[in-house]
Motif scaffolding. Structure first.
Motif, mmCIF file in Angstrom:
data_model
loop_
_atom_site.group_PDB
_atom_site.id
_atom_site.type_symbol
_atom_site.label_atom_id
_atom_site.label_comp_id
_atom_site.label_asym_id
_atom_site.label_seq_id
_atom_site.Cartn_x
_atom_site.Cartn_y
_atom_site.Cartn_z
ATOM 1 N N VAL A 386 0.844 -1.192 0.000
ATOM 2 C CA VAL A 386 0.000 0.000 0.000
ATOM 3 C C VAL A 386 0.879 1.241 0.000
ATOM 4 O O VAL A 386 1.814 1.349 0.792
ATOM 5 N N GLN A 388 2.437 4.563 -2.794
ATOM 6 C CA GLN A 388 2.596 5.019 -4.171
ATOM 7 C C GLN A 388 2.798 3.855 -5.139
ATOM 8 O O GLN A 388 2.244 3.835 -6.232
ATOM 9 N N HIS A 389 3.624 2.907 -4.686
ATOM 10 C CA HIS A 389 3.916 1.772 -5.591
ATOM 11 C C HIS A 389 2.644 1.028 -5.974
ATOM 12 O O HIS A 389 2.505 0.515 -7.070
ATOM 13 N N GLY A 412 -6.410 -0.831 2.993
ATOM 14 C CA GLY A 412 -5.117 -0.225 2.665
ATOM 15 C C GLY A 412 -4.051 -0.699 3.623
ATOM 16 O O GLY A 412 -3.403 0.082 4.311
ATOM 17 N N MET A 414 -0.655 -1.875 4.705
ATOM 18 C CA MET A 414 0.768 -2.046 4.417
ATOM 19 C C MET A 414 1.212 -3.398 4.964
ATOM 20 O O MET A 414 0.740 -3.856 5.999
ATOM 21 N N ASP A 439 9.242 0.091 0.063
ATOM 22 C CA ASP A 439 10.303 -0.193 1.044
ATOM 23 C C ASP A 439 9.754 -0.160 2.469
ATOM 24 O O ASP A 439 10.210 -0.899 3.346
ATOM 25 N N GLY A 440 8.727 0.672 2.703
ATOM 26 C CA GLY A 440 8.107 0.702 4.024
ATOM 27 C C GLY A 440 7.202 -0.496 4.229
ATOM 28 O O GLY A 440 7.314 -1.251 5.213
ATOM 29 N N SER A 441 6.308 -0.683 3.302
ATOM 30 C CA SER A 441 5.325 -1.759 3.358
ATOM 31 C C SER A 441 6.010 -3.134 3.493
ATOM 32 O O SER A 441 5.631 -3.961 4.332
ATOM 33 N N ASN A 466 12.177 4.020 -2.429
ATOM 34 C CA ASN A 466 12.368 5.473 -2.570
ATOM 35 C C ASN A 466 12.885 6.091 -1.267
ATOM 36 O O ASN A 466 13.006 7.308 -1.164
ATOM 37 N N TYR A 468 11.499 6.558 1.414
ATOM 38 C CA TYR A 468 10.462 7.311 2.135
ATOM 39 C C TYR A 468 9.229 6.429 2.312
ATOM 40 O O TYR A 468 9.015 5.479 1.562
ATOM 41 N N LEU A 469 8.408 6.809 3.266
ATOM 42 C CA LEU A 469 7.025 6.336 3.254
ATOM 43 C C LEU A 469 6.344 7.235 2.224
ATOM 44 O O LEU A 469 5.766 8.273 2.541
ATOM 45 N N GLY A 470 6.474 6.818 0.983
ATOM 46 C CA GLY A 470 6.276 7.719 -0.144
ATOM 47 C C GLY A 470 4.910 8.374 -0.212
ATOM 48 O O GLY A 470 4.800 9.582 -0.437
ATOM 49 N N MET A 471 3.878 7.591 -0.044
ATOM 50 C CA MET A 471 2.558 8.167 -0.214
ATOM 51 C C MET A 471 2.268 9.224 0.849
ATOM 52 O O MET A 471 1.665 10.258 0.581
ATOM 53 N N VAL A 472 2.747 8.961 2.057
ATOM 54 C CA VAL A 472 2.542 9.941 3.124
ATOM 55 C C VAL A 472 3.404 11.178 2.849
ATOM 56 O O VAL A 472 2.961 12.313 3.008
HETATM 57 C C1 LIG Z 1 -0.384 -0.736 8.379
HETATM 58 C C2 LIG Z 1 -0.387 0.632 7.832
HETATM 59 N N1 LIG Z 1 0.190 1.641 8.502
HETATM 60 C C3 LIG Z 1 0.193 2.885 7.998
HETATM 61 C C4 LIG Z 1 -0.398 3.149 6.796
HETATM 62 C C5 LIG Z 1 -0.399 4.570 6.247
HETATM 63 N N2 LIG Z 1 0.337 4.614 4.977
HETATM 64 C C6 LIG Z 1 -0.268 4.578 3.765
HETATM 65 S S1 LIG Z 1 0.796 4.613 2.489
HETATM 66 C C7 LIG Z 1 2.116 4.725 3.537
HETATM 67 C C8 LIG Z 1 3.510 4.796 3.009
HETATM 68 C C9 LIG Z 1 3.921 3.571 2.316
HETATM 69 O O1 LIG Z 1 5.293 3.616 2.118
HETATM 70 P P1 LIG Z 1 6.041 2.558 1.245
HETATM 71 O O2 LIG Z 1 5.595 1.184 1.599
HETATM 72 O O3 LIG Z 1 7.480 2.798 1.294
HETATM 73 O O4 LIG Z 1 5.447 2.796 -0.201
HETATM 74 P P2 LIG Z 1 5.561 4.069 -1.171
HETATM 75 O O5 LIG Z 1 4.388 4.945 -0.886
HETATM 76 O O6 LIG Z 1 6.866 4.736 -0.860
HETATM 77 O O7 LIG Z 1 5.490 3.464 -2.522
HETATM 78 C C10 LIG Z 1 1.691 4.729 4.859
HETATM 79 C C11 LIG Z 1 2.598 4.849 6.009
HETATM 80 C C12 LIG Z 1 -1.022 2.075 6.130
HETATM 81 N N3 LIG Z 1 -1.661 2.226 4.978
HETATM 82 N N4 LIG Z 1 -0.987 0.829 6.661
#
Ligand SMILES: Cc1ncc(C[n+]2csc(CCOP(=O)(O)OP(=O)(O)O)c2C)c(N)n1
Lengths: 562, 171
Positions: A386, A388-389, A412, A414, A439-441, A466, A468-472
């Motif tokens: 969940v 941007q990716h 949604g 992650m 990278d976060g997910s 990226n 980052y927690l990109g979407m945030v």
């Molecule tokens: C379990 C959970 N915690 C927090 C969020 C809030 N959230 C939505 S998108 C996101 C960032 C995701 O980062 P990443 O996985 O690196 O993907 P990117 O957006 O960089 O592609 C977050 C923290 C969520 N959706 N699910």
């Protein structure tokens, strides 16, 4: 002959055609795990965290159309299922989760590892059971599978005290269920179907919105027939992606927050919506007051509570999407909407929605997704996390294969991607499954690499890294003055992590290496991981800002080619 | 959107946790329950619940549909628009002295309520009727000093044939 509760459960699972269980043992399911080895036809897969089990069962169910099954022990094992149950509930995924419970005599005494899991899961399961009498067990399993898999599918939890697993009784599997309060409506009301046909015949600017319900009921052919006969532009929700071939001339992509501009403009300009198996989620509709202001609405859904919940509906049709579409198709005759389709195509030319990928020396996440699509020729099941990716995977891979996009839409979640990709691969042996991870997910459930290795599942993982927690971060950039609070993300060396799990991996930092790396992943026999180091501050466009109407579209600002 | 009180009647299976499921659903959908009353129905293993909740017609329609999805709920109806009989039972303990007792008894009589217990310094009044009646009685007794009040909340039934029975031919 008497069977123990554990044996009764296993026999019942066999009766339901179960062959795969994702789970994690513990004290209060020990009798069940002890018995499991007597049932070689029940393949139990040990995950690394119960959340992994529930997401794997979820994706297994989504790709196979069967009820996914997972086991967990009491207390912490059971509570680790919560996120996955909520995920399956909101995305209508058929699932049966069996949890161990402390022995009956201990219930309510705050015994070691006791949690009131039936109480906890009431709002996030379709139904749940605490079995207090071994005589109820077989019937409970029968009902659980029936409830999970019929009507609007969803997760059902069975909480099984340890002493019941050990106790013995005669085994009789009921032939049918008797649930007077549970009667899903399958066939649409014929009068309503006729009314819908009439509105469709009259409409000048109709739009068909296809949702997850089309995929759940397997109504691909019926939907295509409807769209082609009436020449309806087809737009999908996020979960509706892969309900209709995107290479089709009537396909106009996804609607909503990150949908295409032309899809959103078509919905805003249309005079009739036929919404098929979707639930008008706010990420899809944008601001409700501005949603499709000129349209009458036909809504087909199996869940009566979805109809009229968010959007006013003129013709409600409660029923199974496929059954209703078969009936509706009998009532319609060929029509054309050349002018209307030309208008949408014109919007498509004017607002190409950033789906062309700009030139860049760095690796853009869109580029990676597009290349995976090209290399696989679209013949892959894509599972995402969940962020941007996820949106890039929705926008830049073109889904022609039915049911080939697996994502956590409603909740949604992650961390969904890795266990879900594994679950999907288990359901689709021999087929290509690509896990598109953030990278976060990815780091939320990265330990499932252990499961993938142990089972040698040939999942291909693309980490879109990226930093980052990109979407945030994107929201912070656009709506919070670039205040990057808690979104820069340190990542471990994903290649070494993978190697620690004995999974081959590589890191790609050059654009020219993207395609060769994808090819190497495809050529590898087993699992393979690629860490794509991408442009750190790339954004997802187009975007409808939260709270705006879906035609209020932010386009990608022009960037000078570097 | 006009918000008003709705009376919802549900026939439910007598299973553990049904009340919890029902209450949880109202809470989760952001609905305030004014009152909820449950007891056995005419059919063994089935209970009838009366729920009074406030909301617009569309909100209440949504909650009714959600309630209908609870597997243990056999039938549910919003009977607010129908011709219904609704009652609640209240027990009111009022301070009394030899001087005030007869006055209290008069009020109780007017409301066709009953005195069901008498002690040295209080009487207990039992009243049935719709909420307004119980409210008015309570208001009249207040000046004497109400020590305790316990109300059941509304139970209701549609008149004649518009009821919430289970079909004979249902499984
Ligand atoms: C379990 C959970 N915690 C927090 C969020 C809030 N959230 C939505 S998108 C996101 C960032 C995701 O980062 P990443 O996985 O690196 O993907 P990117 O957006 O960089 O592609 C977050 C923290 C969520 N959706 N699910």
């Amino acid at each position: 002959m008497k069977l123990t509760g554990a044996q009764i459960l296993c026999e019942s699972l066999l009766k339901e055609g179960v062959d795969t269980i994702f789970g994690y043992p513990g004290g209060q399911v020990l009798p069940l795990y002890h018995t499991l080895t007597q049932y070689p036809k029940l393949r139990h897969i040990l995950v690394r965290h119960e959340q992994g089990a529930v997401h794997a069962a979820d994706a297994y169910a989504r790709v196979t159309g069967r009820v996914g099954v997972c086991f967990a022990t009491s207390g912490p094992g059971a509570t680790n299922l919560i996120t996955g149950l909520a995920n399956a509930y909101i995305d209508s995924v058929p699932m049966v989760a069996v949890t161990g419970q402390v022995p009956r005599a201990m219930i309510g005494r705050d015994a070691f590892q006791e949690a009131d899991i039936t109480g906890i899961t009431i709002p996030i399961t379709k139904h749940n059971y605490l079995v207090m009498d071994i005589g109820d067990l077989a019937r409970t399993v029968k009902e659980a599978f029936y409830i999970a898999g019929t009507g609007r599918p969803g997760p059902v939890l069975i909480d099984l005290p340890r002493d019941i697993q050990q106790e013995a009784t005669e085994f009789h599997y009921p032939a049918r269920v008797n649930l007077p309060g549970y009667k899903p409506t399958l066939a649409g009301n014929p009068l309503q179907v006729k009314k819908a046909a009439k509105l469709l015949a009259e409409a000048k600017k109709p739009v068909l919105i296809a949702g997850h319900g089309v995929r759940i009921s397997g109504a691909y052919h019926e939907l295509k027939h409807l769209a082609e006969t009436l020449q309806l532009p087809v737009i999908t929700t996020l979960l509706g992606i892969s309900a209709f071939p995107e290479s089709h001339e009537l396909s106009f992509g996804m609607m909503g927050m990150h949908g295409s501009a032309y899809a959103n403009m078509a919905i805003t300009g249309c005079d009739l919506i036929i919404a098929v198996g979707m639930r008008f989620d706010d990420r899809a509709t944008g601001k409700i007051a501005a949603f499709a202001p000129h349209a009458r609405v036909i809504h087909i859904d199996i869940d009566p509570a979805e109809i009229g919940k968010n959007v006013k509906v003129d013709v409600p049709i409660v029923g199974d999407v496929k059954t209703v579409l078969v009936e509706l198709n009998k009532e319609i005759s060929a029509k054309r909407h050349d002018e209307w389709l030309a208008q949408i195509r014109d919007w498509k030319r004017q607002y190409p929605s950033g789906f062309e990928i700009r030139e860049s020396d760095s690796i853009l996440p869109q580029y990676v997704i597009r290349k995976i699509w090209e290399v696989t020729k679209g013949d892959a099941t894509v599972v995402t996390g969940v962020g941007q990716h996820q949106m890039f995977a929705a926008q830049h891979f073109f889904y022609d294969k039915p049911n080939s996009f697996i994502t956590s839409g409603g909740l949604g979640t992650m961390g969904f991607e890795l266990p879900a990709a594994f679950g999907a691969q288990t359901g689709l042996p021999g087929q290509t499954v690509w896990c598109i991870a953030g990278d976060g997910s990815f780091q939320m459930t990265v330990q499932e690499l252990g499961t993938i290795r142990q089972e040698n599942a040939p999942v291909k993982v693309a980490v879109i890294n990226n930093g980052y927690l990109g979407m945030v971060r994107q929201w912070q950039e656009l709506f919070y003055e670039r205040n990057y609070s808690a979104t820069p993300l340190w990542c471990p060396d994903f290649v070494r992590i993978s190697e620690a799990y004995s999974i081959p991996a590589e890191c790609v930092t050059k654009k020219t290496e993207v395609v060769p790396a994808i090819n190497r992943a495809m050529a590898a026999q087993g699992p393979y991981i690629i860490n794509f180091v991408v442009e750190p501050e790339e954004n997802v466009y187009p975007m409808v800002p939260p709270g705006a109407g879906i035609d209020q579209i932010l386009h990608e600002p022009r960037k000078e080619a570097s | 959107m006009a918000s008003n009180k709705h009376t919802i009647v549900a026939l439910v299976a007598d299973r553990p946790g049904v009340l919890n499921r029902m209450a949880s659903l109202f809470r989760r959908r952001g609905f305030n329950i004014d009152s909820i009353a449950v007891g056995h129905s005419e059919t063994p293993h089935l209970s009838r619940m009366t729920i009074v909740a406030e909301g617009s017609d569309t909100q209440v329609e949504q909650i009714r549909k959600q309630v209908e999805k609870i597997v243990d709920v056999i039938r549910v109806q919003d009977i607010s628009g129908l011709n219904i009989v609704s009652r609640e039972l209240a027990l009111i303990k009022v301070k009394s002295t030899p001087e005030t007792r007869s006055e209290i008894m008069q009020i109780v009589d007017i409301f066709r309520a009953k005195i069901v217990d008498v002690s040295a310094d209080s009487v207990m009044v039992e009243a049935t009727g719709d909420e307004e009646k119980v409210d008015s009685l309570y208001n009249l007794l207040k000046p004497f000093g109400v020590k305790e009040i316990s109300r059941t909340g509304r139970i209701a039934m549609a008149r004649g044939d518009q009821g919430n029975r289970r079909d004979e031919n249902e499984g």
